[in-house]
Scaffold this motif. Structure first.
Motif, mmCIF file in Angstrom:
data_model
loop_
_atom_site.group_PDB
_atom_site.id
_atom_site.type_symbol
_atom_site.label_atom_id
_atom_site.label_comp_id
_atom_site.label_asym_id
_atom_site.label_seq_id
_atom_site.Cartn_x
_atom_site.Cartn_y
_atom_site.Cartn_z
ATOM 1 N N ARG A 48 0.866 -1.202 -0.098
ATOM 2 C CA ARG A 48 0.029 0.033 -0.087
ATOM 3 C C ARG A 48 0.925 1.385 0.274
ATOM 4 N NH1 ARG A 48 -5.290 1.473 3.678
ATOM 5 N NH2 ARG A 48 -5.118 3.707 3.346
ATOM 6 N N ASP A 49 0.734 2.068 -0.977
ATOM 7 C CA ASP A 49 1.576 3.033 -1.147
ATOM 8 C C ASP A 49 3.101 2.941 -1.078
ATOM 9 O OD1 ASP A 49 -0.940 4.826 -1.549
ATOM 10 O OD2 ASP A 49 -1.085 5.320 0.449
ATOM 11 N N GLY A 50 3.420 2.121 -1.650
ATOM 12 C CA GLY A 50 5.051 1.613 -1.528
ATOM 13 C C GLY A 50 5.451 0.821 -0.494
ATOM 14 N N GLN A 51 4.667 0.720 0.785
ATOM 15 C CA GLN A 51 5.036 -0.082 1.810
ATOM 16 C C GLN A 51 4.183 -1.386 1.845
ATOM 17 O OE1 GLN A 51 7.551 1.028 3.887
ATOM 18 N NE2 GLN A 51 7.655 2.783 2.558
ATOM 19 N N GLN A 52 4.989 -2.592 2.208
ATOM 20 C CA GLN A 52 4.479 -3.649 2.506
ATOM 21 C C GLN A 52 3.676 -3.878 3.861
ATOM 22 O OE1 GLN A 52 6.802 -7.412 2.266
ATOM 23 N NE2 GLN A 52 5.374 -8.459 3.339
ATOM 24 N N ILE A 53 2.404 -3.959 3.698
ATOM 25 C CA ILE A 53 1.532 -3.922 4.871
ATOM 26 C C ILE A 53 0.987 -5.478 5.432
ATOM 27 C CG2 ILE A 53 0.737 -1.599 4.767
ATOM 28 C CD1 ILE A 53 -2.097 -2.777 3.319
ATOM 29 N N LEU A 116 -10.900 -1.131 2.770
ATOM 30 C CA LEU A 116 -9.691 -0.014 2.952
ATOM 31 C C LEU A 116 -10.154 1.158 3.617
ATOM 32 C CD1 LEU A 116 -8.484 0.120 -0.670
ATOM 33 C CD2 LEU A 116 -7.430 -0.952 1.170
ATOM 34 N N GLN A 117 -9.373 1.806 4.225
ATOM 35 C CA GLN A 117 -9.805 3.114 4.943
ATOM 36 C C GLN A 117 -9.179 4.414 4.224
ATOM 37 O OE1 GLN A 117 -9.560 3.350 9.373
ATOM 38 N NE2 GLN A 117 -8.196 5.049 9.104
ATOM 39 N N GLU A 118 -9.961 5.120 3.983
ATOM 40 C CA GLU A 118 -9.518 6.424 3.327
ATOM 41 C C GLU A 118 -8.607 7.339 4.210
ATOM 42 O OE1 GLU A 118 -10.162 7.231 -0.014
ATOM 43 O OE2 GLU A 118 -11.355 5.535 -0.227
ATOM 44 N N GLU A 119 -7.720 7.971 3.633
ATOM 45 C CA GLU A 119 -6.555 8.719 4.613
ATOM 46 C C GLU A 119 -7.237 10.076 4.611
ATOM 47 O OE1 GLU A 119 -3.971 7.438 5.837
ATOM 48 O OE2 GLU A 119 -4.477 5.452 4.944
ATOM 49 N N SER A 120 -8.180 10.640 4.148
ATOM 50 C CA SER A 120 -8.557 12.003 4.416
ATOM 51 C C SER A 120 -9.515 12.205 5.393
ATOM 52 C CB SER A 120 -9.470 12.643 3.024
ATOM 53 O OG SER A 120 -10.510 11.589 2.667
ATOM 54 N N THR A 121 -9.272 13.090 6.261
ATOM 55 C CA THR A 121 -10.009 13.233 7.406
ATOM 56 C C THR A 121 -11.355 14.137 7.129
ATOM 57 O OG1 THR A 121 -8.171 13.735 8.562
ATOM 58 C CG2 THR A 121 -10.056 14.569 9.710
ATOM 59 N N ARG A 122 -12.451 13.589 7.698
ATOM 60 C CA ARG A 122 -13.681 13.991 7.150
ATOM 61 C C ARG A 122 -14.113 14.980 8.767
ATOM 62 N NH1 ARG A 122 -18.409 10.921 5.877
ATOM 63 N NH2 ARG A 122 -17.819 9.801 7.947
ATOM 64 N N VAL A 123 -14.901 16.115 8.517
ATOM 65 C CA VAL A 123 -15.328 16.699 9.528
ATOM 66 C C VAL A 123 -16.857 16.935 9.513
ATOM 67 C CG1 VAL A 123 -13.076 17.795 10.153
ATOM 68 C CG2 VAL A 123 -14.465 19.112 8.547
ATOM 69 N N ASP A 158 -5.159 2.176 -8.189
ATOM 70 C CA ASP A 158 -3.967 3.088 -8.824
ATOM 71 C C ASP A 158 -3.753 4.165 -7.783
ATOM 72 O OD1 ASP A 158 -3.657 1.964 -11.055
ATOM 73 O OD2 ASP A 158 -5.366 2.895 -12.108
ATOM 74 N N SER A 159 -4.811 4.859 -6.911
ATOM 75 C CA SER A 159 -4.288 5.950 -5.939
ATOM 76 C C SER A 159 -5.477 5.952 -4.790
ATOM 77 C CB SER A 159 -4.239 7.157 -6.602
ATOM 78 O OG SER A 159 -5.440 7.320 -7.410
ATOM 79 N N ASN A 160 -5.231 6.685 -4.018
ATOM 80 C CA ASN A 160 -5.948 6.890 -2.637
ATOM 81 C C ASN A 160 -6.499 5.854 -1.895
ATOM 82 O OD1 ASN A 160 -5.890 9.982 -3.261
ATOM 83 N ND2 ASN A 160 -7.204 9.769 -4.769
ATOM 84 N N PRO A 161 -5.893 4.789 -1.379
ATOM 85 C CA PRO A 161 -4.465 4.632 -1.699
ATOM 86 C C PRO A 161 -4.083 3.721 -2.728
ATOM 87 C CG PRO A 161 -5.609 3.155 -0.160
ATOM 88 C CD PRO A 161 -6.629 4.191 -0.583
ATOM 89 N N SER A 162 -2.811 3.495 -3.098
ATOM 90 C CA SER A 162 -2.236 2.902 -4.104
ATOM 91 C C SER A 162 -2.381 1.387 -3.511
ATOM 92 C CB SER A 162 -0.897 3.260 -4.519
ATOM 93 O OG SER A 162 -0.305 2.179 -5.170
#
Length: 178
Positions: A48-53, A116-123, A158-162
């Motif tokens: 995920r985003d270049g890191q093995q998870i 997956l969990q989105e990285e953006s913070t919602r308010v 592809d993105s958000n996250p890769s």
């Protein structure tokens, strides 16, 4: 008389051919039943985003499938007091099935379901943190062809996250583990 003889000869010939083909099919079937299944040792890394998870590995016979589920329970800080809450189970289920194996190439069928969990913070409208919204991703590869021992990559998102899977396989030397 000649026509009757010809018909009799044709009938005998066709019956003989049919009996021979049934015997051949039975012999081939018996040989296929006695041949041991080909084990394949495989490894799959989740990147995920270049890191093995995460990673999965097993030895599975050609024609069989292996399904594993991993859980990653995360807790998010939410609300106006920024308190721990909003738990999400980021579940990952993979089914891997070797469909072909030889010294030259190995083919794996892979089915995946990811949370997956989105990285953006919602308010909220009042400015308080809301928990992230889980996202379901399903992917299927009916025949990922690999060179034994070499890594291949399959891009899932592809993105958000890769999200990508790095996969390698080799001919196994022991009976399959299920």
């Amino acid at each position: 008389m000649q026509t009757t003889l010809r018909n009799t000869f044709s009938t005998v010939f066709l019956r003989s051919a049919l009996i021979a083909s049934v015997c051949l099919a039975a012999a081939i079937g018996a040989q296929a039943q006695t041949a041991p299944p080909q084990p394949v040792t495989w490894e799959l890394q989740v990147v995920r985003d270049g890191q093995q998870i995460d990673s999965f590995s097993a030895t599975t016979n050609v024609g069989q499938a292996r399904t594993d589920t991993h859980h990653d329970k995360v807790q998010n800080r939410v609300g106006c007091a920024d308190q721990p809450a909003g738990n999400i189970d980021l579940q990952r289920t993979l089914t891997v099935s070797p469909t072909h194996a030889s010294a030259d190439d190995i083919t794996l069928a892979i089915d995946a379901q990811e949370t997956l969990q989105e990285e953006s913070t919602r308010v909220s409208p009042s400015g308080c943190k809301l928990p992230p919204v889980p996202r379901q991703v399903s992917a299927s590869h009916p025949g990922l062809v690999l060179k034994p021992g070499e890594w291949a990559q399959w891009q899932i998102v592809d993105s958000n996250p890769s999200l990508a899977y790095r996969v390698r396989a080799s001919l196994g030397s022991s009976p399959a583990a299920q």
